[in-house]
Design an enzyme around this catalytic site. Structure first.
Site, PDB file in Angstrom:
ATOM      1  N   HIS A   1      -6.780  -5.988  -0.625  1.00  0.00           N
ATOM      2  CA  HIS A   1      -5.622  -5.157  -0.267  1.00  0.00           C
ATOM      3  C   HIS A   1      -4.860  -5.854   0.860  1.00  0.00           C
ATOM      4  CE1 HIS A   1      -3.616  -1.333  -0.707  1.00  0.00           C
ATOM      5  NE2 HIS A   1      -3.720  -1.055   0.573  1.00  0.00           N
TER       6      HIS A   1
ATOM      7  N   ASP B   1      -8.387  -5.891  -5.673  1.00  0.00           N
ATOM      8  CA  ASP B   1      -8.035  -4.771  -4.801  1.00  0.00           C
ATOM      9  C   ASP B   1      -8.760  -3.523  -5.291  1.00  0.00           C
ATOM     10  OD1 ASP B   1      -6.907  -2.806  -3.229  1.00  0.00           O
ATOM     11  OD2 ASP B   1      -4.853  -3.524  -3.472  1.00  0.00           O
TER      12      ASP B   1
ATOM     13  N   SER C   1       0.826  -1.197   0.000  1.00  0.00           N
ATOM     14  CA  SER C   1       0.000   0.000   0.000  1.00  0.00           C
ATOM     15  C   SER C   1       0.867   1.257   0.000  1.00  0.00           C
ATOM     16  CB  SER C   1      -0.958  -0.042   1.196  1.00  0.00           C
ATOM     17  OG  SER C   1      -1.971   0.921   1.068  1.00  0.00           O
TER      18      SER C   1
END
Length: 807
Positions: free
Chosen positions: A524, A493, A373
Site C-alpha cells: 500500500h 496490496d 488509499s
C-alpha cells in the site's frame, strides 16, 4: 541498475532546436558549419547553473572526464567530440561515478546496460543536438532526468520572470519548473456545500488549502491538482484504537433469507436543504493562510511546474463544518464541492462568518485529483458523479467498493494489518473537529448519532452486503465517468486489495474515455520516487495534456497497461488494453496433495480442522508472519491438520497468471456455520522482490529549486524464500448464492460453491509449482474464535480455473 522511461516524446529536429532555444540551451544560430566542440562545450557550461563565476565554472568542468585520461577541456584541445566522449561526460552529469558505475573506456555499454537511450554516433551538428536533447530527458542515477537535476541547481531561475503568455514552458511535452516555489501564494477558503450533516440549519462549509503560483496575480490562469484527504487536518488515532472491534469472535449461523438486490438497493433519501448563505460582498483576496501543509510529494513536484495544488479534508474535519462519515454519498458530495468551486460553479467565502464571497478567479477551470488509499478512493467517487471541471483522476490504491475493503463474500474481512477496523472506526479517526475542544463540544451529540448509525449499518454480525454498503459502491455509477482515468495499484496490496482496481478497470472498459493502468509489486505505497520508473514524468505528460490542453500525444505515448515484473528486478512490461490474445483458460482439478489438468472420477474426501492448540492460536494472533509461514509450508509440520494443500507439477516454462483464480468447491462443515479461505502460492526456492521498497538514498530527489525533497526508492531482490503467496480469498458458506442472500447450511451436508480469489498479474517461473492452500480462519483478516469446526472437501467435484499466458 535498470531505468525504464515511458514518458518520452519523440521530437523531430526542428522541435528539438525550438525547445532547446526555449529553455535557453541554444541561444546561437546553428548551421552545419558550427563547431561541434564549441556547441558541446556550450551545453556543458550551461549544465552548472550553480557556478557564479567563470573560474568556478571552469573548475567544475575540469572535473569531468571525457576519456580515460583527459578531462573535457584537455579532450577538446586534441579531439572532436564523438559518442564515446559525449556519453562519458553525459553519465557523469547524470550522477554516475566513473569506475564504480561505468567504465570510461566503454560508456555506450553502460548506457545499454542501464536501459538508457543513446545515440551510437555523433558526427554532425544535428547528431549533437539530438543527443543533447535526449540526454536532458534521460534519467540519472538518483531517478530524475538531467533537466530536473539541473532545475534543482537553479537552471530555470532566470526563466521565472518569463511573461505569463510564455507559461507554462514546455519541453518534451511536459511543463517545466519555471515557477518560483519561494513565492507560492498560500490561502484558505471555505466552500459552501449542498449538505447540512450536522443539522444546524446551515449548509456545511468546507475548508480548502490552496498553493498557487505568484504568476496568477499577473493574469496567468492555471489548472488545479486537488487532493481530497480526510487525514489532512489531523486524526484521532487514540480514539480510533479504542474503537477497534474485537475479532476474537465466533462465526455465527445466519438465518436464511430470500433477498433480491432490489430489496437492499440504496435509494437516496429526500432531504430538505437549508437556503444558501446571503452574500455580503465579494473579494479576490483571501483572509487566511497556512504554514506547512500535509502534502504529497507528487503534488510538490507539480507545484513547481505551474499547477495549483488544493487540499481539502471534507465534512467533519478540522476547520470544516458537518460530521464525518465513511464512503457515503454525503462524503462524495463534499468531495466534488471543491471541484465545482474551482470550475466556477459553486460559492466559497473568506471565512465562516462574514459571508464575503471569493471565486477561484486564478483557475482555468480544469481539475485533476491525486492521492493514494482514502485519497484515491475519493477521487474515484468524484469521477463517478461526472462532475464538470474534473478532467482526470490519478487514483492510487483506491477503493472502488467499500464492501470489497471491509468484507468478502458474506464475511467480515479486515484490511491487511488492521484487524478490527471498520467504517465506524475510520469515521472516528478522521473526525478531526474533535481536535478543537469547543468545536467538538458543539458537534459531539450529532457525531455520536452518526457513529451509531454507521455501526448499525455496517452490520458486523452478518458480513452481508446491504443497503449501507450499496450506498458505498462506486462501481454502480461508473457509467457517469466522463474524465480520463489513470489507475495505480500494488499487486501485493492487502490493505486495499487488488479486486478494487480490477473491478474498476473492467467497469471502465467500454466508456469513451482514456484509461491507463499501472500495477506494481508493492503493498500500500506510492511509486512516484522509484529509480526504475519515470512515474512523475508520466504524470507530468498526462496532466500537461489533460489540464493545460497541450497536444503532447500523452494518450498514445503512455502504455495502456504497465506491469512491474515480480521476478526480474527493475523490469516493467507493457500490455495492450484488454489484450487477452494468446491466453489459455486453464482448468486444474484436485487430487490428494495435487493439482492436475486431468479430472478424476474417484471419490475422495479430505478433511481439516479449524481448531488449534491454545498456545499456538495465541501465538499466531500476535505474529501473522509465523502463522503464514506455518500454514503455507510445504512440509507437513504443525499445520498439517488445519489446512489442505495442493500443488501442480513443476511448470515447464514461465507463465503469467492473469486476472482471477476461480474456485469451484464441494464442501461440508460439521456445524451449521462455516467459512473457507484459500491462498494461491508460488512454491519454489528463489530470491524474490520485497513488497516494501528499499530506500536507496534519503532526500535524493529534489522536486524543484530550493523546494522539497523525497527519498529514492526501489524494490530489491531479497534473500531466498521457499514460497510466495500470490493471492487469497474468503467466503461464508451461507453466502453461496450472493453476498446479500443467506442460504441454509446443514451440518455434514456437502454444498457446491464458487468464489474468486483476489486478481493478480503474476510471473510464475519455470520449475516452480503452483499451489493452493485451503483453510478456514485467516488470522489477520477474518474473525477468529478457534472453534471446533471440521471441514471436508469432495475432491472429485473441486476445480480451479485460471487465465494464463506464456511469459
Amino acid at each position: 541498475m535498470k531505468f525504464n522511461q515511458f514518458s518520452r516524446v519523440n521530437a523531430d529536429y526542428r522541435t528539438q532546436v525550438s525547445e532547446l532555444q526555449g529553455i535557453g540551451f541554444l541561444n546561437q544560430l546553428v548551421t552545419p558549419q558550427t563547431s561541434l566542440n564549441e556547441l558541446w562545450l556550450s551545453f556543458i557550461y550551461k549544465s552548472f547553473p550553480q557556478a557564479q563565476s567563470q573560474s568556478s565554472l571552469k573548475e567544475m568542468i575540469s572535473n569531468l572526464l571525457a576519456s580515460p585520461t583527459e578531462n573535457v577541456l584537455d579532450y577538446i584541445d586534441q579531439h572532436t567530440v564523438d559518442a564515446t566522449a559525449f556519453y562519458t561526460v553525459g553519465l557523469q552529469l547524470l550522477g554516475f561515478t566513473c569506475g564504480d558505475d561505468f567504465a570510461t573506456t566503454a560508456p555506450l555499454d553502460s548506457m545499454k546496460q542501464f536501459n538508457l537511450l543513446y545515440h551510437d554516433k555523433i558526427t554532425d551538428v544535428s547528431d549533437l543536438i539530438g543527443a543533447w536533447y535526449d540526454l536532458l530527458n534521460t534519467r540519472g542515477k538518483n531517478g530524475q532526468n538531467l533537466l530536473d537535476i539541473l532545475a534543482a541547481q537553479g537552471y530555470f531561475l532566470p526563466l521565472y520572470d518569463l511573461p505569463t503568455t510564455q507559461k507554462p514552458l514546455l519541453f518534451n511535452g511536459k511543463s517545466q519548473p519555471v515557477f518560483s516555489t519561494d513565492e507560492l501564494i498560500r490561502e484558505v477558503v471555505y466552500i459552501e456545500s449542498s449538505l447540512d450533516t450536522d443539522h444546524d440549519g446551515q449548509r456545511d462549509l468546507l475548508k480548502a488549502e490552496i498553493l498557487r503560483p505568484v504568476d496568477t496575480n499577473d493574469g496567468l490562469k492555471v489548472p488545479a491538482v486537488y487532493t481530497a484527504s480526510p487525514y489532512n487536518q489531523g486524526t484521532n488515532d487514540e480514539a480510533g484504537d479504542k474503537m477497534m472491534h474485537n475479532v476474537d469472535q465466533p462465526l455465527t449461523h445466519k438465518e436464511p433469507n430470500d433477498l433480491k438486490y432490489a430489496d437492499i438497493k440504496y435509494q437516496k433519501p429526500a432531504t430538505k436543504l437549508p437556503k444558501k448563505r446571503p452574500v455580503n460582498g465579494t473579494t479576490q483576496q483571501a483572509e487566511e493562510t497556512f504554514g506547512r501543509e500535509f502534502s504529497y510529494t507528487l503534488n510538490d513536484y507539480l507545484a513547481a511546474r505551474g499547477f495549483a495544488i488544493v487540499y481539502a479534508a471534507g465534512i467533519g474535519t478540522r476547520g470544516s463544518q458537518g460530521v464525518r462519515t465513511c464512503g457515503s454519498p454525503e462524503e462524495t458530495s463534499s468531495t466534488i464541492a471543491i471541484i465545482e468551486w474551482l470550475a466556477g460553479n459553486r460559492r466559497a467565502f473568506t471565512n465562516k462568518t462574514d459571508n464575503i464571497e471569493i471565486k477561484a478567479w486564478w483557475c482555468n477551470g480544469s481539475v485533476a485529483m491525486t492521492g493514494r488509499s482514502y485519497l484515491g478512493t475519493l477521487a474515484t467517487a468524484a469521477a463517478t458523479t461526472g462532475v464538470t471541471g474534473l478532467k482526470t483522476i490519478i487514483s492510487e490504491a483506491a477503493i472502488s467498493n467499500w464492501y470489497d475493503y471491509y468484507r468478502d463474500n458474506g464475511l467480515v474481512i479486515a484490511p491487511g494489518g488492521f484487524p478490527g477496523e471498520d467504517a465506524d472506526v475510520l469515521a472516528e479517526e478522521c473526525f478531526s473537529r474533535q481536535l478543537d475542544g469547543a468545536d467538538y463540544l458543539q458537534s459531539k451529540p450529532v457525531f455520536d448519532q452518526q457513529l451509531a448509525a454507521i455501526n448499525a449499518g455496517q452490520d458486523r454480525a452478518s458480513g452481508d452486503y446491504n443497503t449501507f454498503w450499496d450506498a458505498r459502491n462506486y462501481l454502480k455509477d461508473v457509467k457517469n465517468v466522463k474524465c480520463d482515468v489513470l489507475m495505480v495499484h500494488g499487486i501485493n496490496d492487502w490493505n486495499v486489495k487488488p479486486r478494487n482496481v480490477y473491478n474498476l478497470y473492467h467497469a471502465l472498459a467500454d466508456l469513451p474515455i482514456n484509461k491507463k493502468l499501472i500495477l506494481h509489486q508493492g503493498q500500500h505505497i506510492y511509486i512516484n520516487a522509484f529509480r526504475s520508473l519515470d512515474y512523475s514524468e508520466m504524470v507530468n505528460l498526462w496532466l500537461t495534456n489533460k489540464l493545460f490542453d497541450v497536444d503532447n500525444h500523452a494518450d498514445e505515448i503512455l502504455p495502456a497497461v504497465l506491469v512491474q515484473d515480480n521476478v526480474k528486478a527493475e523490469t516493467w512490461n507493457t500490455y495492450a488494453d484488454r489484450n487477452l490474445s494468446l491466453t489459455d483458460q486453464q482448468k486444474l482439478f484436485f487430487r490428494p496433495a495435487n493439482l492436475t489438468s486431468d479430472k478424476t472420477t474417484t471419490a475422495t474426501i479430505q478433511s481439516f480442522s479449524d481448531h488449534l492448540p491454545a498456545k499456538r492460536f495465541n501465538k499466531y494472533k500476535q505474529d501473522f508472519d509465523a502463522w503464514r509461514a506455518d500454514i503455507l509450508s510445504d512440509q507437513p509440520q504443525v499445520m498439517a491438520a488445519n489446512r489442505l494443500q495442493f500443488k501442480t507439477d513443476p511448470v515447464k516454462q514461465d507463465q503469467l497468471l492473469r486476472g482471477v483464480a476461480h474456485l469451484k468447491l464441494k464442501v461440508a462443515s460439521d456445524q451449521d456455520r462455516g467459512m473457507l479461505s484459500a491462498m494461491l502460492v508460488d512454491y519454489g526456492s528463489a530470491k524474490r522482490l520485497g513488497t516494501s521498497p528499499t530506500i536507496l538514498k534519503r532526500k535524493a530527489i529534489s522536486e524543484g529549486f530550493h523546494w522539497r525533497e523525497d527519498d529514492l526508492n526501489e524494490f530489491q531482490l531479497q534473500a531466498k524464500t521457499p514460497w510466495k503467496m500470490i493471492s487469497k480469498g474468503h467466503i461464508n458458506l451461507q453466502n453461496r448464492t450472493t453476498n446479500y442472500k443467506v442460504d441454509e447450511l446443514e451440518a455434514g451436508k456437502f454444498y457446491d460453491l464458487e468464489f474468486d480469489l483476489q486478481p493478480t498479474f503474476y510471473h510464475l517461473p519455470a520449475g516452480h509449482q503452483l499451489g493452493l492452500v485451503i483453510y478456514a480462519t485467516d488470522m489477520e483478516m477474518t474473525v477468529r474464535a478457534n472453534e471446533e469446526i471440521n471441514y471436508s472437501l469432495d475432491l472429485a467435484n473441486c476445480q480451479m480455473d485460471l487465465t494464463t499466458s506464456q511469459y
